[in-house]
Enzyme design. Structure first.
Site, PDB file in Angstrom:
ATOM      1  N   GLY A 186       0.814  -1.225   0.000  1.00  0.00           N
ATOM      2  CA  GLY A 186       0.000   0.000   0.000  1.00  0.00           C
ATOM      3  C   GLY A 186       0.836   1.258   0.000  1.00  0.00           C
ATOM      4  N   VAL A 225       1.180   3.570   2.408  1.00  0.00           N
ATOM      5  CA  VAL A 225       2.012   3.705   3.610  1.00  0.00           C
ATOM      6  C   VAL A 225       3.095   2.625   3.611  1.00  0.00           C
ATOM      7  CG1 VAL A 225       2.061   3.624   6.142  1.00  0.00           C
ATOM      8  CG2 VAL A 225       0.156   4.737   4.991  1.00  0.00           C
ATOM      9  N   CYS A 256      -2.704  10.666  11.010  1.00  0.00           N
ATOM     10  CA  CYS A 256      -1.659  11.511  10.392  1.00  0.00           C
ATOM     11  C   CYS A 256      -1.851  12.995  10.704  1.00  0.00           C
ATOM     12  CB  CYS A 256      -1.625  11.278   8.888  1.00  0.00           C
ATOM     13  SG  CYS A 256      -3.247  11.142   8.124  1.00  0.00           S
ATOM     14  N   SER A 288      -3.053  11.360  -0.934  1.00  0.00           N
ATOM     15  CA  SER A 288      -2.262  10.182  -0.537  1.00  0.00           C
ATOM     16  C   SER A 288      -2.716   9.669   0.833  1.00  0.00           C
ATOM     17  CB  SER A 288      -0.764  10.513  -0.518  1.00  0.00           C
ATOM     18  OG  SER A 288      -0.498  11.470   0.473  1.00  0.00           O
ATOM     19  N   GLY A 289      -3.407  10.506   1.600  1.00  0.00           N
ATOM     20  CA  GLY A 289      -3.931  10.092   2.906  1.00  0.00           C
ATOM     21  C   GLY A 289      -5.048   9.064   2.777  1.00  0.00           C
ATOM     22  N   HIS A 298      -0.126  16.857   4.210  1.00  0.00           N
ATOM     23  CA  HIS A 298      -1.305  17.517   4.777  1.00  0.00           C
ATOM     24  C   HIS A 298      -0.922  18.902   5.306  1.00  0.00           C
ATOM     25  CE1 HIS A 298      -3.304  13.804   4.311  1.00  0.00           C
ATOM     26  NE2 HIS A 298      -3.394  13.392   5.560  1.00  0.00           N
TER      27      HIS A 298
HETATM   28  N1  LIG Z   1      -2.202   7.169   3.757  1.00  0.00           N
HETATM   29  C1  LIG Z   1      -1.919   7.823   4.867  1.00  0.00           C
HETATM   30  O1  LIG Z   1      -1.466   8.978   4.855  1.00  0.00           O
HETATM   31  C2  LIG Z   1      -2.113   7.173   6.187  1.00  0.00           C
HETATM   32  C3  LIG Z   1      -1.628   7.810   7.320  1.00  0.00           C
HETATM   33  C4  LIG Z   1      -1.794   7.214   8.562  1.00  0.00           C
HETATM   34  C5  LIG Z   1      -2.416   6.013   8.649  1.00  0.00           C
HETATM   35  N2  LIG Z   1      -2.897   5.393   7.525  1.00  0.00           N
HETATM   36  C6  LIG Z   1      -3.542   4.096   7.680  1.00  0.00           C
HETATM   37  O2  LIG Z   1      -2.717   3.093   7.099  1.00  0.00           O
HETATM   38  C7  LIG Z   1      -3.509   2.065   6.527  1.00  0.00           C
HETATM   39  C8  LIG Z   1      -3.130   1.872   5.071  1.00  0.00           C
HETATM   40  O3  LIG Z   1      -3.347   3.065   4.358  1.00  0.00           O
HETATM   41  P1  LIG Z   1      -2.830   3.267   2.860  1.00  0.00           P
HETATM   42  O4  LIG Z   1      -3.066   4.695   2.559  1.00  0.00           O
HETATM   43  O5  LIG Z   1      -1.482   2.709   2.706  1.00  0.00           O
HETATM   44  O6  LIG Z   1      -3.894   2.361   2.050  1.00  0.00           O
HETATM   45  P2  LIG Z   1      -3.685   1.569   0.676  1.00  0.00           P
HETATM   46  O7  LIG Z   1      -2.754   2.277  -0.226  1.00  0.00           O
HETATM   47  O8  LIG Z   1      -5.070   1.320   0.187  1.00  0.00           O
HETATM   48  O9  LIG Z   1      -3.001   0.170   1.094  1.00  0.00           O
HETATM   49  C9  LIG Z   1      -3.692  -0.791   1.861  1.00  0.00           C
HETATM   50  C10 LIG Z   1      -2.763  -1.937   2.192  1.00  0.00           C
HETATM   51  O10 LIG Z   1      -3.443  -2.837   3.067  1.00  0.00           O
HETATM   52  C11 LIG Z   1      -3.448  -4.144   2.480  1.00  0.00           C
HETATM   53  N3  LIG Z   1      -4.690  -4.841   2.798  1.00  0.00           N
HETATM   54  C12 LIG Z   1      -5.942  -4.462   2.526  1.00  0.00           C
HETATM   55  N4  LIG Z   1      -6.830  -5.402   2.958  1.00  0.00           N
HETATM   56  C13 LIG Z   1      -6.091  -6.376   3.510  1.00  0.00           C
HETATM   57  C14 LIG Z   1      -6.397  -7.626   4.115  1.00  0.00           C
HETATM   58  N5  LIG Z   1      -7.661  -8.043   4.248  1.00  0.00           N
HETATM   59  N6  LIG Z   1      -5.395  -8.396   4.562  1.00  0.00           N
HETATM   60  C15 LIG Z   1      -4.106  -8.011   4.432  1.00  0.00           C
HETATM   61  N7  LIG Z   1      -3.743  -6.834   3.861  1.00  0.00           N
HETATM   62  C16 LIG Z   1      -4.729  -6.042   3.416  1.00  0.00           C
HETATM   63  C17 LIG Z   1      -3.354  -3.889   0.992  1.00  0.00           C
HETATM   64  O11 LIG Z   1      -2.909  -5.073   0.348  1.00  0.00           O
HETATM   65  P3  LIG Z   1      -3.302  -5.369  -1.199  1.00  0.00           P
HETATM   66  O12 LIG Z   1      -2.363  -4.531  -2.026  1.00  0.00           O
HETATM   67  O13 LIG Z   1      -3.032  -6.808  -1.318  1.00  0.00           O
HETATM   68  O14 LIG Z   1      -4.730  -4.992  -1.370  1.00  0.00           O
HETATM   69  C18 LIG Z   1      -2.330  -2.758   0.984  1.00  0.00           C
HETATM   70  O15 LIG Z   1      -1.040  -3.275   1.186  1.00  0.00           O
HETATM   71  C19 LIG Z   1      -4.964   2.472   6.773  1.00  0.00           C
HETATM   72  O16 LIG Z   1      -5.383   1.836   7.970  1.00  0.00           O
HETATM   73  C20 LIG Z   1      -4.889   3.961   6.959  1.00  0.00           C
HETATM   74  O17 LIG Z   1      -5.924   4.436   7.778  1.00  0.00           O
HETATM   75  C21 LIG Z   1      -2.755   5.938   6.302  1.00  0.00           C
END
Ligand SMILES: NC(=O)c1ccc[n+]([C@@H]2O[C@H](COP(=O)([O-])OP(=O)(O)OC[C@H]3O[C@@H](n4cnc5c(N)ncnc54)[C@H](OP(=O)(O)O)[C@@H]3O)[C@@H](O)[C@H]2O)c1
Length: 338
Positions: A10, A12, A126, A156-157, A234
């Protein structure tokens, strides 16, 4: 350390691997974990290819540390299974943040709360991390009464799909929508889901998490969270009312002396924080520091940080570093030793 990165494919997860590598985190074995959709995919860490595995295999491998960035549902279901296997989980989702039995940690502020008994540790939201890092030294000195924050949050969040939506719209390509409306050339006053009180979940994270991190419920926070078509970080307009008066030069000095904060504040040279500067950096940037002239003891400032770094990956890796440096982690369950 045997380390699992859950959500490695993903938005992050990708930055997590970069940050672990840049900071040369002591890894003896790395497990890259994602959903069943990605099992078998190859990812590169330190010029070496690793094959993505599923969650059950990762639990069975009993890592010392698992850093989760795979959404709240995955964390709720799987973090306890890792914890039971002796792994210390650092979780980036909102699943455990407000659980009174779990610590919510920004290392510069409250890492000292951590003990070897903490098997699931929550990384704050974040937008919260960057705001609270700037508020902490000011609160200690002048005592906050009320904070009003409006955010300007990067796509990207929301994750990979949202960045794709913005890029598709900019290129005039029809594709999958991560938001209910176009995001390119737009501003959505809607981050995360709406709650019964009319606020969004993101707004309530900003309202509640700072009190837990600072271990102080004597101040209040109200928030409006807005998604804008940027990708680098952000931004936040933050208005803080204190119980005690402040001196602006002293505020700038306090902030510049705070580890993790860089003050960028000079109207004469058009110097102020922006996502294009913050992108790819670990610091939190603060500028536009000025007195709110409409009421006493009140300050306005503008805070920007890369949400994927200090807002997620960097903060999580700093927690892991603290655990290692203080001997608070090691999966020495009998099965792991054998
Ligand atoms: N983006 C930000 O700025 C940010 C900041 C702080 C916290 N977060 C938190 O970090 C987490 C990920 O965010 P992201 O922005 O990186 O999202 P993302 O780009 O959509 O990535 C999601 C990741 O989780 C994996 N995943 C989804 N469902 C799953 C499952 N059932 N079992 C195992 N792995 C699974 C995905 O794997 P696949 O590729 O196989 O689908 C991918 O590696 C979220 O909880 C979000 O709230 C994000």
């Amino acid at each position: 350390m045997k380390v699992a990165v859950v959500g490695a494919t993903g938005m992050v997860g990708e930055v997590m691997l970069k940050v672990l590598e840049e900071r040369n985190f002591p890894i003896s074995e790395l497990l890259l974990v994602a959903s069943e959709r990605s099992v078998g995919k190859k990812l590169v860490y330190k010029n070496e290819e690793h094959t993505v595995i599923g969650l059950a295999d990762a639990v069975a491998a009993q890592p010392d540390i698992a850093i989760f960035s795979a959404g709240g549902d995955t964390s709720l279901e799987w973090a306890p299974k890792f914890a039971e296997a002796g792994t210390t989980v650092i979780d980036n989702s909102s699943a455990w943040r407000m659980d009174p039995t779990k610590k919510l940690v920004v290392p510069e502020i409250n890492a000292s709360e951590l003990t070897a008994e903490d098997k699931i540790i929550a990384n704050p939201n974040c937008s919260t991390i960057q705001m609270v890092l700037a508020l902490d030294p000011l609160h200690k000195k002048y005592q906050m009464k009320r904070v009003v924050v409006s955010t300007y949050q990067s796509v990207s969040g929301t994750g990979v799909k949202a960045v794709e939506q913005m890029e598709n719209e900019a290129a005039g390509i029809e594709g999958e929508m991560a938001y209910p409306y176009p995001i390119n050339r737009n501003a959505l006053p809607h981050c995360d889901v709406f709650l019964e009180n009319g606020y969004t979940k993101e707004e309530m994270k900003l309202a509640r998490e700072p009190q837990k991190i600072l271990d102080d419920r004597t101040f209040s926070v109200t928030a409006t969270a807005v998604r804008i078509p940027t990708a680098g970080g952000h931004s936040e307009s933050v208005n803080v009312e204190f119980h005690n008066d402040f001196d602006l030069a002293e505020v700038r000095k306090l902030l510049s002396e705070t580890p993790g904060i860089v003050v960028q504040d000079n109207p004469d040279t058009n110097t102020y924080p922006m996502p294009v500067f913050a992108n790819g950096k670990d610091d939190v940037f603060v500028g536009r520091i000025r007195r709110d002239e409409t009421q006493p003891n009140t300050l306005n400032m503008w805070i920007v940080a890369d949400n994927l770094r200090k807002g997620a990956a960097t903060n999580a890796v700093q927690i892991a570093e603290y655990l290692v440096e203080n001997n608070l982690v090691s999966n020495n369950t009998p099965e792991a030793i054998s």
